[in-house]
Design an enzyme around this catalytic site. Structure first.
Site, mmCIF file in Angstrom:
data_model
loop_
_atom_site.group_PDB
_atom_site.id
_atom_site.type_symbol
_atom_site.label_atom_id
_atom_site.label_comp_id
_atom_site.label_asym_id
_atom_site.label_seq_id
_atom_site.Cartn_x
_atom_site.Cartn_y
_atom_site.Cartn_z
ATOM 1 N N LYS A 76 42.482 35.608 19.935
ATOM 2 C CA LYS A 76 43.802 34.981 19.862
ATOM 3 C C LYS A 76 44.169 34.439 18.481
ATOM 4 O O LYS A 76 45.330 34.073 18.261
ATOM 5 C CB LYS A 76 43.897 33.867 20.899
ATOM 6 C CG LYS A 76 43.823 34.396 22.299
ATOM 7 C CD LYS A 76 45.046 35.189 22.611
ATOM 8 C CE LYS A 76 44.867 36.058 23.820
ATOM 9 N NZ LYS A 76 46.085 36.727 24.231
HETATM 10 N N1 PMP Z 1 39.763 36.674 27.288
HETATM 11 C C1 PMP Z 1 39.997 35.405 27.009
HETATM 12 C C2 PMP Z 1 38.858 34.439 26.831
HETATM 13 C C3 PMP Z 1 41.303 34.989 26.897
HETATM 14 O O1 PMP Z 1 41.519 33.704 26.670
HETATM 15 C C4 PMP Z 1 42.380 35.896 27.071
HETATM 16 C C5 PMP Z 1 43.792 35.447 26.948
HETATM 17 N N2 PMP Z 1 44.229 34.696 28.052
HETATM 18 C C6 PMP Z 1 42.099 37.195 27.374
HETATM 19 C C7 PMP Z 1 40.767 37.563 27.463
HETATM 20 C C8 PMP Z 1 43.200 38.180 27.665
HETATM 21 O O2 PMP Z 1 44.061 38.389 26.606
HETATM 22 P P1 PMP Z 1 45.604 38.691 26.811
HETATM 23 O O3 PMP Z 1 46.311 37.388 27.028
HETATM 24 O O4 PMP Z 1 45.991 39.321 25.519
HETATM 25 O O5 PMP Z 1 45.757 39.585 27.980
#
Ligand code: PMP
Length: 304
Positions: free
Chosen positions: A39
């Site tokens: 992120k």
């Molecule tokens: N893994 C973790 C630890 C996350 O925090 C997130 C985001 N919520 C994701 C995977 C999935 O990413 P996205 O929001 O881009 O689908």
């Protein structure tokens, strides 16, 4: 080089103990971003884009709802710090506290919302705050900027590193990572698969809480085109946590439960296909889930 330039400089590795001559599984290790998760890419992209478009100025305020991945909050806090803007994050209670401490240390103003209201409640409060205080709502769950953040960085780095990819599998929270990468990989004739925990609704199952943090959706993400999806695996939380332990034991690598889920998707795929190269994303590391007993998981049944 400055720390901010480390965002996106993450390694792609072969998971040796899960691969053989028939099928090779590669993982992009996103915990090597400075904020410890995939992120960081999103935080940097959203804030730089808002500045470029003139929606955000030095001294301004951004606001977002961030939960299972308070990784988003951490990524935003890092970029907000760099560009001297104020960062307010609404995060539902019940997720690992480590991430809240990190967001605060990075300068974010963290507001806790009711666990029972989930992410939708946190989003509502973030929107209200944006209106009241004239802050810029980042809207990771509705903005095309979310997947775009990954198309030009993460996705391209995969096709640059590997000559050939047959399958891509990733977890979906907001859906940004999957959509952004799958969008690019479709041009390379790659088949794209989602992995989700039971309790997430993408495969049509009932919505309820789950223990795999960061993935799982209460509704189909608005920017996720169904044509990009070749299949969806729904897995048990227990499988994700077992894989976290296996990765530690066999690969000597410490990941979060959404990485365990990603591996589960890759292993399901491996069972189904004759041969090929599978690529997945490991979004973050184990360290931020120690308070939640990541290496000693027992199903909580705490579906309140
Ligand atoms: N893994 C973790 C630890 C996350 O925090 C997130 C985001 N919520 C994701 C995977 C999935 O990413 P996205 O929001 O881009 O689908």
């Amino acid at each position: 080089m400055i720390v901010f330039d480390l965002i996106g400089q993450t390694p792609l590795v072969l998971l040796e103990s899960f691969s053989d001559e028939r099928v090779q599984i590669y993982a992009k290790l996103e915990q090597f971003n400075p904020g410890g998760s995939v992120k960081d890419r999103l935080g940097k992209y959203l804030i730089e884009k808002a500045i470029k478009d003139g929606r955000l100025k030095k001294g301004g305020t951004i606001v977002e709802a961030s939960a299972g991945n308070t990784g988003t909050g951490i990524g935003l806090a890092i970029a907000a710090n760099r560009y001297k803007v104020k960062c307010v994050i609404f995060a539902p209670k019940g997720f690992a506290e480590e991430k809240n401490f990190s967001m605060k240390a990075l300068g974010a103003d963290v507001r806790r919302t009711q666990k029972s209201e989930g992410m939708i409640g946190a989003q509502g409060e973030a929107k209200t705050y944006a209106k009241k205080y004239n802050a810029l709502y980042m809207n990771q769950f509705g903005s095309e900027d979310n997947p775009n953040a990954y198309t030009h960085t993460l996705a391209q780095s995969l096709t640059e590193k590997l000559n050939h990819i047959d399958y891509f599998v990733a977890g979906v929270g907001s859906g940004g990572t999957f959509t952004g990468v799958a969008q690019h990989l479709k041009d390379y004739q790659v088949k794209n698969y989602i992995v989700e925990p039971e309790g997430s609704v993408l495969n049509g199952g009932p919505s309820h809480a789950h223990d795999t943090e960061g993935i799982g959706s209460e509704k189909w993400p608005s920017f996720l085109n169904k044509k990009l999806v070749d299949g969806i695996f729904t897995m048990k939380d227990q499988d994700a946590f077992n894989n976290v332990k296996l990765l530690a034991n066999k690969e000597g690598f410490l990941v979060g439960s959404s990485s365990g889920a990603a591996l589960q998707g890759a292993l399901e795929l491996k069972k189904q296909v004759q041969q090929g190269v599978i690529v997945t994303i490991f979004p973050d590391g184990s360290d931020r889930y120690m308070s939640k007993q990541i290496f000693n998981y027992k199903e909580s049944n705490d579906y309140e």
